[in-house]
Design an enzyme around this catalytic site. Structure first.
Site, PDB file in Angstrom:
ATOM      1  N   ARG A 177       0.929  -1.175   0.122  1.00 55.06           N
ATOM      2  CA  ARG A 177       0.016  -0.018  -0.112  1.00 55.06           C
ATOM      3  C   ARG A 177       0.878   1.328  -0.056  1.00 55.06           C
ATOM      4  O   ARG A 177       2.145   1.107   0.461  1.00 55.06           O
ATOM      5  CB  ARG A 177      -0.943   0.033   1.237  1.00 55.06           C
ATOM      6  CG  ARG A 177      -2.033  -1.023   1.069  1.00 55.06           C
ATOM      7  CD  ARG A 177      -2.684  -1.095   2.459  1.00 55.06           C
ATOM      8  NE  ARG A 177      -4.120  -2.063   2.064  1.00 55.06           N
ATOM      9  CZ  ARG A 177      -3.933  -3.278   2.663  1.00 55.06           C
ATOM     10  NH1 ARG A 177      -2.720  -3.628   3.379  1.00 55.06           N
ATOM     11  NH2 ARG A 177      -5.099  -4.083   2.563  1.00 55.06           N
ATOM     12  N   LYS A 204      -2.753  -2.514   7.686  1.00 51.31           N
ATOM     13  CA  LYS A 204      -4.265  -2.349   7.732  1.00 51.31           C
ATOM     14  C   LYS A 204      -5.080  -3.058   8.459  1.00 51.31           C
ATOM     15  O   LYS A 204      -5.864  -2.721   9.150  1.00 51.31           O
ATOM     16  CB  LYS A 204      -5.021  -2.055   6.279  1.00 51.31           C
ATOM     17  CG  LYS A 204      -6.364  -1.574   6.404  1.00 51.31           C
ATOM     18  CD  LYS A 204      -7.031  -1.540   5.025  1.00 51.31           C
ATOM     19  CE  LYS A 204      -8.574  -0.979   4.829  1.00 51.31           C
ATOM     20  NZ  LYS A 204      -9.013  -0.919   3.339  1.00 51.31           N
ATOM     21  N   HIS A 263      -3.516   3.904  -5.461  1.00 47.84           N
ATOM     22  CA  HIS A 263      -3.786   2.582  -4.642  1.00 47.84           C
ATOM     23  C   HIS A 263      -4.193   1.622  -5.776  1.00 47.84           C
ATOM     24  O   HIS A 263      -3.876   0.303  -5.424  1.00 47.84           O
ATOM     25  CB  HIS A 263      -5.117   3.002  -3.725  1.00 47.84           C
ATOM     26  CG  HIS A 263      -5.296   1.668  -2.869  1.00 47.84           C
ATOM     27  ND1 HIS A 263      -4.692   0.907  -1.852  1.00 47.84           N
ATOM     28  CD2 HIS A 263      -6.339   0.557  -3.091  1.00 47.84           C
ATOM     29  CE1 HIS A 263      -5.211  -0.077  -1.385  1.00 47.84           C
ATOM     30  NE2 HIS A 263      -6.349  -0.280  -2.429  1.00 47.84           N
ATOM     31  N   ARG A 266      -1.699  -1.197  -6.698  1.00 50.26           N
ATOM     32  CA  ARG A 266      -1.827  -2.492  -5.905  1.00 50.26           C
ATOM     33  C   ARG A 266      -2.794  -3.589  -6.464  1.00 50.26           C
ATOM     34  O   ARG A 266      -2.811  -4.834  -6.617  1.00 50.26           O
ATOM     35  CB  ARG A 266      -2.352  -2.152  -4.418  1.00 50.26           C
ATOM     36  CG  ARG A 266      -2.774  -3.463  -3.513  1.00 50.26           C
ATOM     37  CD  ARG A 266      -2.816  -2.988  -1.977  1.00 50.26           C
ATOM     38  NE  ARG A 266      -3.456  -4.032  -0.955  1.00 50.26           N
ATOM     39  CZ  ARG A 266      -2.724  -4.877  -0.484  1.00 50.26           C
ATOM     40  NH1 ARG A 266      -1.664  -4.856  -0.588  1.00 50.26           N
ATOM     41  NH2 ARG A 266      -3.519  -5.775   0.052  1.00 50.26           N
ATOM     42  N   TRP A 289      -4.318  -9.655   3.033  1.00 48.98           N
ATOM     43  CA  TRP A 289      -5.715  -9.314   3.078  1.00 48.98           C
ATOM     44  C   TRP A 289      -6.091 -10.114   4.197  1.00 48.98           C
ATOM     45  O   TRP A 289      -5.984 -11.236   4.485  1.00 48.98           O
ATOM     46  CB  TRP A 289      -6.450  -9.573   1.783  1.00 48.98           C
ATOM     47  CG  TRP A 289      -6.225  -8.667   0.643  1.00 48.98           C
ATOM     48  CD1 TRP A 289      -7.007  -7.324   0.948  1.00 48.98           C
ATOM     49  CD2 TRP A 289      -5.762  -8.698  -0.284  1.00 48.98           C
ATOM     50  NE1 TRP A 289      -6.573  -6.479  -0.436  1.00 48.98           N
ATOM     51  CE2 TRP A 289      -5.881  -7.453  -1.221  1.00 48.98           C
ATOM     52  CE3 TRP A 289      -4.905  -9.534  -0.937  1.00 48.98           C
ATOM     53  CZ2 TRP A 289      -5.387  -6.974  -2.474  1.00 48.98           C
ATOM     54  CZ3 TRP A 289      -4.354  -9.322  -2.326  1.00 48.98           C
ATOM     55  CH2 TRP A 289      -4.430  -7.777  -2.900  1.00 48.98           C
ATOM     56  N   TYR A 298     -10.311 -10.491  -7.737  1.00 50.30           N
ATOM     57  CA  TYR A 298      -9.547 -10.973  -8.777  1.00 50.30           C
ATOM     58  C   TYR A 298      -9.574 -12.251  -9.246  1.00 50.30           C
ATOM     59  O   TYR A 298      -8.820 -12.405 -10.452  1.00 50.30           O
ATOM     60  CB  TYR A 298      -8.045 -10.790  -8.165  1.00 50.30           C
ATOM     61  CG  TYR A 298      -7.922  -9.360  -7.575  1.00 50.30           C
ATOM     62  CD1 TYR A 298      -7.646  -8.092  -8.207  1.00 50.30           C
ATOM     63  CD2 TYR A 298      -7.882  -9.448  -6.015  1.00 50.30           C
ATOM     64  CE1 TYR A 298      -7.216  -7.003  -7.517  1.00 50.30           C
ATOM     65  CE2 TYR A 298      -7.462  -8.173  -5.438  1.00 50.30           C
ATOM     66  CZ  TYR A 298      -7.354  -6.908  -6.304  1.00 50.30           C
ATOM     67  OH  TYR A 298      -7.316  -5.700  -5.476  1.00 50.30           O
TER      68      TYR A 298
END
Length: 330
Positions: A177, A204, A263, A266, A289, A298
């Site tokens: 990120r 995050k 972003h 990414r 994640w 994706y």
């Protein structure tokens, strides 16, 4: 305001208003509630301000803590000193519509989600409320994943200054990120082992991330050696604080790339890996994640991986068709 409760406790607090009449009303209300609570055994009535403060204290670890404070500042115009039990669906709908008209339904949803989180804590965790109003969110269309082709990346790199080129290539090599790239320090790298790590308080999801460094990432890092004692990416000897600069925006314009944020680099990294058949569980671990849901967007790009499984049906059909033709001829 100041008053003494039936138990002899002295209460001193702000009325949150410069209007003496309103302050007196609020004073009398608190004093009466204090009397009913201690003399009649009623459950104390808490205000939105008390709940919001308690929520902020309990969620200081959240990555969105500062953004939560910004949202709460905006909400104060509707909820200041409001008793929790008086926050009903009608008031919440009014707040939602006001915010949606000012900004967008999706932004309004972020504010509604915060109200809901606070009220649920007040009800389920703190037992300040017996029940919470139902909060309806605006429907949001699912956004497409924005990513660049290799040709578009080449065009954009040609338009960027050197320091932003390096940062962009490193981001595309690692999937990190924006904040993790900007704030990357040398003590987070082991070039011999070709690895980097993001500490939990920098991630995050608040979980440490191990980052394997490919050959391109290593090359970029070696170019930064000696430029700064602690920070990796710099400009004219100073750490970089922001990437969404005029140079970045102008480069996008010259490259003919629209509706693209930093972003989205990414997303580009993840999309390229998915297209090369990277399993979704591996992609989830590489990207740090927390949930599978974040990676599923994706999945439709995983053509080689999907084709491999699609061919399984082809094999069955080939045998079935061949058998059918033999029976027909016989």
């Amino acid at each position: 305001m100041t008053f003494t409760t039936p138990a002899g406790e002295r209460i001193r607090c702000s009325a949150g208003t410069a209007d003496k009449t309103q302050a007196q009303e609020y004073h009398d209300q608190l004093k009466a509630e204090s009397w009913r609570t201690q003399r009649l055994g009623e459950k104390p009535k808490y205000s939105w301000d008390e709940a919001a403060c308690k929520f902020l204290l309990e969620t200081q670890y959240k990555a969105t803590h500062e953004r939560d404070k910004e949202k709460l500042r905006w909400l104060q115009q509707f909820l200041r000193n409001k008793p929790l039990h008086e926050i009903n669906r009608e008031l919440i709908d009014h707040i939602a519509q006001t915010k949606a008209n000012e900004t967008s339904p999706s932004t309004a949803n972020r504010h509604l989600a915060l109200i809901r989180a606070i009220l649920r804590k007040a009800c389920n965790d703190w037992e300040w409320l017996d029940k919470t109003p139902k909060i309806r969110l605006f429907p949001e269309p699912k956004r497409r994943v924005r990513w660049l082709t290799p040709e578009q990346v080449k065009k954009l790199l040609n338009e960027l200054p050197e320091h932003q080129q390096d940062m962009m290539i490193f981001a595309l090599s690692t999937g990190l990120r924006q904040s993790n790239v900007i704030n990357l320090e040398w003590n987070q790298l082991d070039l011999d082992r070709k690895a980097a790590w993001i500490h939990p308080d920098q991630a995050k999801a608040r979980k440490a991330i191990h980052v394997p460094l490919n050959s391109v990432a290593i090359t970029i890092l070696l170019r930064q050696v000696g430029k700064h004692q602690s920070r990796v990416f710099t400009f004219r000897g100073n750490p970089i604080a922001w990437v969404n600069t005029r140079a970045w925006k102008q480069a996008l314009k010259r490259a003919g790339i629209e509706n693209f944020r930093w972003h989205d680099l990414r997303h580009t990294w993840a999309s390229w890996l998915a297209q090369q058949g990277t399993p979704m569980n591996v992609l989830q671990e590489l990207g740090g994640w927390e949930s599978e849901e974040m990676v599923r967007r994706y999945a439709h790009l995983s053509k080689p991986q999907l084709m491999q499984h699609a061919e399984l049906v082809s094999d069955i059909l080939d045998d079935t068709i061949l058998s059918h033709q033999k029976e027909k001829r016989g």
